[in-house]
Design a protein around this motif. Structure first.
Motif, PDB file in Angstrom:
ATOM      1  N   VAL A  16       0.854  -1.178   0.000  1.00  0.00           N
ATOM      2  CA  VAL A  16       0.000   0.000   0.000  1.00  0.00           C
ATOM      3  C   VAL A  16       0.893   1.232   0.000  1.00  0.00           C
ATOM      4  CG1 VAL A  16      -1.689   1.280   1.366  1.00  0.00           C
ATOM      5  CG2 VAL A  16      -1.854  -1.199   1.165  1.00  0.00           C
ATOM      6  N   ASN A  17       0.464   2.261  -0.680  1.00  0.00           N
ATOM      7  CA  ASN A  17       1.309   3.445  -0.715  1.00  0.00           C
ATOM      8  C   ASN A  17       1.140   4.296   0.542  1.00  0.00           C
ATOM      9  OD1 ASN A  17      -0.768   5.394  -1.067  1.00  0.00           O
ATOM     10  ND2 ASN A  17      -0.802   4.986  -3.258  1.00  0.00           N
ATOM     11  N   CYS A  18       2.079   5.169   0.757  1.00  0.00           N
ATOM     12  CA  CYS A  18       2.100   5.980   1.971  1.00  0.00           C
ATOM     13  C   CYS A  18       0.885   6.899   2.064  1.00  0.00           C
ATOM     14  CB  CYS A  18       3.388   6.784   2.040  1.00  0.00           C
ATOM     15  SG  CYS A  18       4.860   5.779   2.322  1.00  0.00           S
ATOM     16  N   ALA A  19       0.413   7.404   0.957  1.00  0.00           N
ATOM     17  CA  ALA A  19      -0.758   8.285   0.978  1.00  0.00           C
ATOM     18  C   ALA A  19      -1.975   7.559   1.549  1.00  0.00           C
ATOM     19  CB  ALA A  19      -1.050   8.821  -0.418  1.00  0.00           C
ATOM     20  N   GLU A  20      -2.143   6.298   1.197  1.00  0.00           N
ATOM     21  CA  GLU A  20      -3.257   5.513   1.729  1.00  0.00           C
ATOM     22  C   GLU A  20      -3.083   5.272   3.222  1.00  0.00           C
ATOM     23  OE1 GLU A  20      -3.856   1.936  -0.556  1.00  0.00           O
ATOM     24  OE2 GLU A  20      -3.788   3.043  -2.437  1.00  0.00           O
ATOM     25  N   LEU A  21      -1.870   5.002   3.644  1.00  0.00           N
ATOM     26  CA  LEU A  21      -1.603   4.784   5.060  1.00  0.00           C
ATOM     27  C   LEU A  21      -1.846   6.064   5.855  1.00  0.00           C
ATOM     28  CD1 LEU A  21      -0.681   2.999   7.380  1.00  0.00           C
ATOM     29  CD2 LEU A  21       1.687   3.494   6.741  1.00  0.00           C
ATOM     30  N   ILE A  22      -1.372   7.184   5.355  1.00  0.00           N
ATOM     31  CA  ILE A  22      -1.599   8.475   6.020  1.00  0.00           C
ATOM     32  C   ILE A  22      -3.089   8.738   6.147  1.00  0.00           C
ATOM     33  CG2 ILE A  22      -1.377  10.985   5.718  1.00  0.00           C
ATOM     34  CD1 ILE A  22       1.439  10.366   4.502  1.00  0.00           C
ATOM     35  N   HIS A  23      -3.823   8.518   5.072  1.00  0.00           N
ATOM     36  CA  HIS A  23      -5.275   8.735   5.085  1.00  0.00           C
ATOM     37  C   HIS A  23      -5.935   7.855   6.147  1.00  0.00           C
ATOM     38  CE1 HIS A  23      -9.247   9.715   3.574  1.00  0.00           C
ATOM     39  NE2 HIS A  23      -9.519   8.417   3.616  1.00  0.00           N
ATOM     40  N   SER A  24      -5.552   6.598   6.215  1.00  0.00           N
ATOM     41  CA  SER A  24      -6.141   5.677   7.185  1.00  0.00           C
ATOM     42  C   SER A  24      -5.827   6.091   8.619  1.00  0.00           C
ATOM     43  CB  SER A  24      -5.660   4.254   6.942  1.00  0.00           C
ATOM     44  OG  SER A  24      -6.149   3.783   5.713  1.00  0.00           O
ATOM     45  N   VAL A  25      -4.592   6.479   8.874  1.00  0.00           N
ATOM     46  CA  VAL A  25      -4.209   6.906  10.222  1.00  0.00           C
ATOM     47  C   VAL A  25      -4.998   8.154  10.606  1.00  0.00           C
ATOM     48  CG1 VAL A  25      -2.323   7.848  11.630  1.00  0.00           C
ATOM     49  CG2 VAL A  25      -1.928   5.838  10.180  1.00  0.00           C
ATOM     50  N   GLU A  26      -5.110   9.110   9.699  1.00  0.00           N
ATOM     51  CA  GLU A  26      -5.832  10.349  10.000  1.00  0.00           C
ATOM     52  C   GLU A  26      -7.328  10.111  10.186  1.00  0.00           C
ATOM     53  OE1 GLU A  26      -3.133  13.833   7.979  1.00  0.00           O
ATOM     54  OE2 GLU A  26      -4.578  12.812   6.686  1.00  0.00           O
ATOM     55  N   GLN A  27      -7.900   9.187   9.430  1.00  0.00           N
ATOM     56  CA  GLN A  27      -9.340   8.941   9.502  1.00  0.00           C
ATOM     57  C   GLN A  27      -9.738   8.018  10.650  1.00  0.00           C
ATOM     58  OE1 GLN A  27     -11.639  10.639   7.598  1.00  0.00           O
ATOM     59  NE2 GLN A  27      -9.756  11.735   7.092  1.00  0.00           N
ATOM     60  N   GLU A  28      -8.939   6.999  10.914  1.00  0.00           N
ATOM     61  CA  GLU A  28      -9.327   5.994  11.899  1.00  0.00           C
ATOM     62  C   GLU A  28      -8.606   6.144  13.235  1.00  0.00           C
ATOM     63  OE1 GLU A  28      -9.910   2.042  10.606  1.00  0.00           O
ATOM     64  OE2 GLU A  28     -10.324   2.647   8.549  1.00  0.00           O
ATOM     65  N   GLY A  29      -7.500   6.857  13.224  1.00  0.00           N
ATOM     66  CA  GLY A  29      -6.769   7.076  14.470  1.00  0.00           C
ATOM     67  C   GLY A  29      -7.315   8.284  15.209  1.00  0.00           C
ATOM     68  N   HIS A  30      -6.870   8.442  16.425  1.00  0.00           N
ATOM     69  CA  HIS A  30      -7.255   9.589  17.246  1.00  0.00           C
ATOM     70  C   HIS A  30      -6.023  10.459  17.449  1.00  0.00           C
ATOM     71  CE1 HIS A  30     -11.082   7.724  18.191  1.00  0.00           C
ATOM     72  NE2 HIS A  30     -10.415   6.600  18.393  1.00  0.00           N
ATOM     73  N   ARG A  31      -6.118  11.715  17.010  1.00  0.00           N
ATOM     74  CA  ARG A  31      -4.985  12.617  17.186  1.00  0.00           C
ATOM     75  C   ARG A  31      -4.865  12.967  18.659  1.00  0.00           C
ATOM     76  NH1 ARG A  31      -4.217  18.185  13.953  1.00  0.00           N
ATOM     77  NH2 ARG A  31      -5.385  19.045  15.684  1.00  0.00           N
ATOM     78  N   ARG A  32      -3.738  12.602  19.255  1.00  0.00           N
ATOM     79  CA  ARG A  32      -3.520  12.807  20.685  1.00  0.00           C
ATOM     80  C   ARG A  32      -2.749  14.080  20.983  1.00  0.00           C
ATOM     81  NH1 ARG A  32      -7.568  10.224  22.472  1.00  0.00           N
ATOM     82  NH2 ARG A  32      -7.495   7.973  22.220  1.00  0.00           N
ATOM     83  N   GLU A  33      -1.802  14.408  20.148  1.00  0.00           N
ATOM     84  CA  GLU A  33      -1.010  15.616  20.369  1.00  0.00           C
ATOM     85  C   GLU A  33      -0.635  16.220  19.027  1.00  0.00           C
ATOM     86  OE1 GLU A  33       2.016  15.719  23.433  1.00  0.00           O
ATOM     87  OE2 GLU A  33       1.365  13.739  24.121  1.00  0.00           O
ATOM     88  N   GLY A  56      -4.164   1.400  20.714  1.00  0.00           N
ATOM     89  CA  GLY A  56      -3.019   1.251  21.608  1.00  0.00           C
ATOM     90  C   GLY A  56      -1.658   1.414  20.966  1.00  0.00           C
ATOM     91  N   SER A  57      -1.590   1.569  19.667  1.00  0.00           N
ATOM     92  CA  SER A  57      -0.326   1.819  18.968  1.00  0.00           C
ATOM     93  C   SER A  57      -0.285   3.282  18.543  1.00  0.00           C
ATOM     94  CB  SER A  57      -0.209   0.923  17.733  1.00  0.00           C
ATOM     95  OG  SER A  57      -0.152  -0.427  18.104  1.00  0.00           O
ATOM     96  N   TYR A  58       0.925   3.787  18.340  1.00  0.00           N
ATOM     97  CA  TYR A  58       1.088   5.196  17.991  1.00  0.00           C
ATOM     98  C   TYR A  58       1.792   5.354  16.655  1.00  0.00           C
ATOM     99  CZ  TYR A  58      -0.140   6.080  22.833  1.00  0.00           C
ATOM    100  OH  TYR A  58      -0.797   6.124  24.037  1.00  0.00           O
ATOM    101  N   ALA A  59       1.364   6.381  15.928  1.00  0.00           N
ATOM    102  CA  ALA A  59       2.008   6.773  14.679  1.00  0.00           C
ATOM    103  C   ALA A  59       2.154   8.286  14.686  1.00  0.00           C
ATOM    104  CB  ALA A  59       1.185   6.331  13.476  1.00  0.00           C
ATOM    105  N   ASP A  77       4.884   2.733  14.758  1.00  0.00           N
ATOM    106  CA  ASP A  77       5.382   2.070  15.963  1.00  0.00           C
ATOM    107  C   ASP A  77       6.208   3.007  16.843  1.00  0.00           C
ATOM    108  OD1 ASP A  77       4.137  -0.309  15.195  1.00  0.00           O
ATOM    109  OD2 ASP A  77       5.884  -0.924  14.027  1.00  0.00           O
ATOM    110  N   ILE A  78       5.673   4.198  17.057  1.00  0.00           N
ATOM    111  CA  ILE A  78       6.318   5.178  17.919  1.00  0.00           C
ATOM    112  C   ILE A  78       5.939   4.848  19.364  1.00  0.00           C
ATOM    113  CG2 ILE A  78       6.492   7.638  18.501  1.00  0.00           C
ATOM    114  CD1 ILE A  78       7.482   6.995  15.656  1.00  0.00           C
ATOM    115  N   SER A  79       6.909   4.662  20.217  1.00  0.00           N
ATOM    116  CA  SER A  79       6.601   4.415  21.630  1.00  0.00           C
ATOM    117  C   SER A  79       6.245   5.748  22.293  1.00  0.00           C
ATOM    118  CB  SER A  79       7.783   3.766  22.340  1.00  0.00           C
ATOM    119  OG  SER A  79       8.854   4.683  22.438  1.00  0.00           O
ATOM    120  N   LYS A  80       5.477   5.661  23.348  1.00  0.00           N
ATOM    121  CA  LYS A  80       5.098   6.870  24.075  1.00  0.00           C
ATOM    122  C   LYS A  80       6.339   7.557  24.651  1.00  0.00           C
ATOM    123  CE  LYS A  80       1.707   9.438  25.621  1.00  0.00           C
ATOM    124  NZ  LYS A  80       1.119  10.442  24.789  1.00  0.00           N
TER     125      LYS A  80
END
Length: 113
Positions: A16-33, A56-59, A77-80
Motif C-alpha cells: 500500500v502506498n504511503c498516501a493511503e496509510l496516512i489517510h487511514s491513520v488520519e481517519q481511523e486514528g485519534h490525534r492525541r497531540e 493502543g499503537s502510535y504513529a 510504531d512510535i513508543s510513548k
C-alpha cells in the motif's frame, strides 16, 4: 478496522502506498497531540508533527517543508517514551525540535511506498 500494528503489517504485505496509510491513520486514528507551525517557526524543515493513536499503537504524521508547501510523511510504531522525549526535550536540553525529530522519530518511518 485494523490496529495500527496490524495495519502496518498488512501494508507491508499489500504494498500500500504511503498516501493511503496516512489517510487511514488520519481517519481511523485519534490525534492525541499536535505540534504546529507556531512552535516550529524556527525549524527550517518541520512544519507540523501530530501523534495519532489507533488501538493502543502510535504513529506520527509530520508535514515537512518543501519550498512553500509541505509534504506529509508517516512514522510507525512510535513508543510513548520516544514521543515524550521528542516533544519535551528534557533528555536533550538545548536541542531543537528538528534535532530531536531526527533522533527519536525519523528512524521509525513506515515501510510504504
Amino acid at each position: 478496522m485494523f490496529s495500527l500494528f496490524g495495519f502496518v503489517q498488512w501494508v507491508e504485505a499489500q504494498s500500500v502506498n504511503c498516501a493511503e496509510l496516512i489517510h487511514s491513520v488520519e481517519q481511523e486514528g485519534h490525534r492525541r497531540e499536535f505540534i504546529g507551525p507556531v512552535s516550529l517557526v524556527n525549524s527550517h524543515w518541520l512544519y507540523s508533527v501530530a501523534l495519532y493513536e489507533l488501538d493502543g499503537s502510535y504513529a506520527v504524521i509530520a508535514v515537512i517543508k518543501q519550498g512553500f508547501i509541505g509534504r506529509k510523511y508517516v512514522f510507525c510504531d512510535i513508543s510513548k517514551s520516544r514521543w515524550t522525549a521528542f516533544r519535551s526535550g528534557l533528555n536533550d536540553l538545548g536541542t531543537t525540535f528538528g534535532e530531536r525529530f531526527q533522533q527519536y522519530i525519523m528512524e521509525c518511518r513506515c515501510d510504504c511506498s
